[in-house]
Design a protein around this motif. Structure first.
Motif, PDB file in Angstrom:
ATOM      1  N   GLY A 332       0.780  -1.231   0.000  1.00 42.81           N
ATOM      2  CA  GLY A 332       0.000   0.000   0.000  1.00 42.81           C
ATOM      3  C   GLY A 332       0.807   1.273   0.000  1.00 42.81           C
ATOM      4  N   ALA A 392       3.026   4.206   3.319  1.00 43.78           N
ATOM      5  CA  ALA A 392       1.608   3.966   3.062  1.00 43.78           C
ATOM      6  C   ALA A 392       0.746   4.995   3.790  1.00 43.78           C
ATOM      7  N   GLU A 393       1.101   5.316   5.045  1.00 45.23           N
ATOM      8  CA  GLU A 393       0.350   6.319   5.793  1.00 45.23           C
ATOM      9  C   GLU A 393       0.475   7.698   5.153  1.00 45.23           C
ATOM     10  N   ASN A 396      -1.693   7.749   1.972  1.00 46.26           N
ATOM     11  CA  ASN A 396      -3.109   7.872   2.296  1.00 46.26           C
ATOM     12  C   ASN A 396      -3.457   9.301   2.721  1.00 46.26           C
ATOM     13  N   THR A 399      -3.314  11.521  -0.444  1.00 47.04           N
ATOM     14  CA  THR A 399      -4.459  11.263  -1.298  1.00 47.04           C
ATOM     15  C   THR A 399      -5.725  11.898  -0.729  1.00 47.04           C
ATOM     16  N   ALA A 400      -5.936  11.723   0.573  1.00 49.49           N
ATOM     17  CA  ALA A 400      -7.122  12.301   1.211  1.00 49.49           C
ATOM     18  C   ALA A 400      -7.097  13.822   1.134  1.00 49.49           C
ATOM     19  N   ALA A 443      -2.299   6.911  -7.898  1.00 46.20           N
ATOM     20  CA  ALA A 443      -3.061   6.919  -6.650  1.00 46.20           C
ATOM     21  C   ALA A 443      -4.514   7.327  -6.891  1.00 46.20           C
TER      22      ALA A 443
END
Length: 585
Positions: A332, A392-393, A396, A399-400, A443
């Motif tokens: 991820g 990965a964090e 994320n 992306t958010a 992504a």
């Protein structure tokens, strides 16, 4: 100490000539020296040197290219390029004060040169650099054969006989180029920009600085420096720069993004936005979606990571890099993890290749067993135990944040990305914005890519339209070039604006930045999405390739109009014979 005497021959780069004169005047003043500068432009000669000043000069500084000057026959001259003066005027004056160097061992006239040009997207800079080298070689009386490694592969590929007969190899590339076939030849590497701006100057520099490429050391030297001639170059051989390595990875990733994105868009057009569900299995839409998503898109990050590592460590880096890219997807970490995996794999393999010494009888084990095994192991362990979870964090969170951007935040990001696309039109800043947009596609963040492409189309379009509306502010050559710029703009080839910017950078570039920034801001504000990384207007009719197509068109038209209006305000009328030029702002 005698006064400094300089002659600047600007050719069609009159603005650069004026800037070079000011740079020399400032550098001379700081050094406490007097300087006399004659500036030769297509419009005439400014501040011509008198015979007394020439006679008193111990050495004459000659800047730029041009026909032989009979006044300088038999004089001791230092020949430099406009770019060298603009980059380091004080250094040029220091060289002028130093004793004259011995002439080059290999004269340019009659020299046989082979060259390769390449850029990350393989569309414009590749061929502009080739043309610059060809014109430079012609001016110097040298023979040249140029292989272009563009978007469709190698064209005019160099033969073994041509390489064997060559006196000099010139690599003008913004990404990794395979050097193994040039082992034993004098080789010099540069980025594409020097070849585009001054091909003759780059060839002269290559003549002076090229080194023989050892058969055991074929990794690239730093751009603008000769290739390493011995194994002692060590880790520096991979130090071509983070940007160049990243761009190499992006250039190899792009075909997967383009093919996958278009196939997915066609699949949605055939079967609707839920075509990927099992109930549609066996239909053409479902099959095309699987090819695009599971086939092409799944290889995006491995290709990015593998060829970043290839750029750093050559062929031994590909397997560890691609393995790291696959692992980035598995855990991820996405494209950010892929980028990190590529650099980890590349530099790990590069170090291992230098550190591990084997007898000649066992050398064959390194590329097929030792380096892949150790490289994949090191990269994989670091991805799982060190890089994976935090990356990965981070992905994320990024992306958010991007998907949640609204209003002013989105407009600011679009403004920045759009402006970057027009700053150097295909150069490092432009490519940085483009790489940001393309990697985010992996992504599923598609808005920045829309802003980037829209903003990259407006500069050539604006100049094409401006040459028609404000024809008196452009030369006949520029008005003719405007026709080609229009097609290039529609095709998302921002480099179509370069000839105009080179002639009048202080007026043209800010005007183009303004329009591109507005186009990018509108795209982001309206939530325009783009699922493919290239193609210009030709991908717009493809169903689902663009989200909010009217918004994209509005942004492109408004951005183009802003640049056209700005050009109309700041560009001056071209002087006509017998009539003064209008003094508009």
């Amino acid at each position: 100490m005698s006064d400094i005497v300089a002659v600047i021959r600007s050719g069609d780069r009159a603005t650069h000539g004026v800037l070079a004169r000011e740079a020399l005047n400032k550098a001379a003043a700081e050094a406490g020296r007097r300087i006399h500068v004659e500036l030769q432009t297509p419009e005439g000669v400014s501040d011509p040197l008198d015979a007394a000043a020439l006679a008193a000069a111990q050495r004459v500084l000659v800047v730029g290219e041009g026909a032989a000057d009979p006044r300088l026959a038999g004089r001791d001259c230092l020949n430099v390029t406009l770019s060298q003066v603009l980059d380091d005027p004080a250094g040029v004056l220091a060289r002028l004060a130093a004793p004259a160097a011995a002439p080059a061992a290999v004269p340019a006239k009659g020299l046989k040169i082979v060259a390769i040009t390449s850029c990350p997207t393989g569309i414009a800079h590749t061929f502009m650099a080739a043309e610059g080298l060809q014109e430079g070689a012609k001016a110097l009386g040298a023979e040249i054969r140029v292989e272009t490694q563009g978007s469709v592969g190698s064209e005019d590929t160099l033969t073994e006989a041509e390489i064997a007969a060559a006196d000099l190899v010139v690599i003008a590339a913004d990404r990794q180029v395979e050097l193994g076939r040039f082992a034993g030849k004098k080789l010099f590497q540069s980025q594409t920009k020097p070849a585009i701006n001054d091909g003759a100057g780059l060839i002269r520099k290559a003549l002076a600085e090229a080194k023989v490429l050892s058969s055991t050391e074929t990794a690239p030297a730093e751009p603008g420096k000769p290739a390493a001639a011995d194994a002692g170059a060590g880790i520096a051989l991979g130090g071509a720069g983070v940007y160049k390595h990243l761009m190499t990875g992006v250039s190899f990733m792009l075909p997967f993004v383009v093919a996958g994105g278009i196939l997915i868009a066609i699949a949605f057009a055939l079967g609707g936005i839920y075509v990927y569900k099992d109930e549609f299995q066996g239909t053409l839409g479902w099959t095309l979606f699987q090819i695009g998503k599971t086939g092409a898109f799944s290889l995006m990050v491995p290709a990015l990571a593998g060829y970043i590592a290839f750029s750093i460590a050559d062929r031994p880096g590909i397997a560890p890099g691609m393995a790291g890219g696959v692992l980035a997807g598995t855990i991820g970490a996405g494209f950010i993890g892929g980028i990190l995996a590529g650099f980890i794999a590349g530099y790990s393999v590069l170090w291992l290749n230098r550190a591990i010494k084997l007898p000649k009888t066992l050398q064959g084990l390194k590329p097929v067993l030792i380096l892949p095994l150790l490289g994949v192991s090191i990269t994989g362990l670091l991805m799982f135990y060190v890089i994976g979870k935090p990356t990965a964090e981070l992905l994320n969170a990024l992306t958010a944040w991007l998907q949640g951007m609204k209003g002013a935040q989105a407009a600011v990001l679009g403004l920045i990305l759009g402006g970057m696309m027009a700053v150097d039109m295909g150069g490092p800043i432009n490519k940085a914005a483009y790489a940001f947009g393309t990697t985010l596609l992996a992504a599923n963040v598609t808005e920045p890519m829309a802003a980037v492409m829209c903003a990259g189309m407006t500069p050539p379009l604006a100049l094409a339209i401006a040459t028609k509306i404000f024809a008196a502010r452009f030369t006949p050559e520029e008005r003719e070039a405007g026709n080609a710029a229009f097609v290039l703009g529609l095709s998302f080839v921002t480099e179509g604006a370069i000839p105009f910017a080179a002639r009048d950078p202080f007026r043209v570039i800010p005007s183009l930045i303004a329009g591109s920034a507005v186009a990018g801001a509108i795209c982001m504000t309206l939530g325009v999405q783009l699922n493919v990384p290239h193609g210009g207007i030709f991908v717009l009719p493809i169903p689902n390739a663009v989200g909010n197509l009217p918004g994209f068109v509005i942004a492109m038209l408004v951005g183009t109009a802003v640049s056209v209006a700005a050009l109309g305000v700041v560009k001056r009328r071209i002087a006509v014979a017998g009539k003064p030029a209008a003094q508009t702002a």
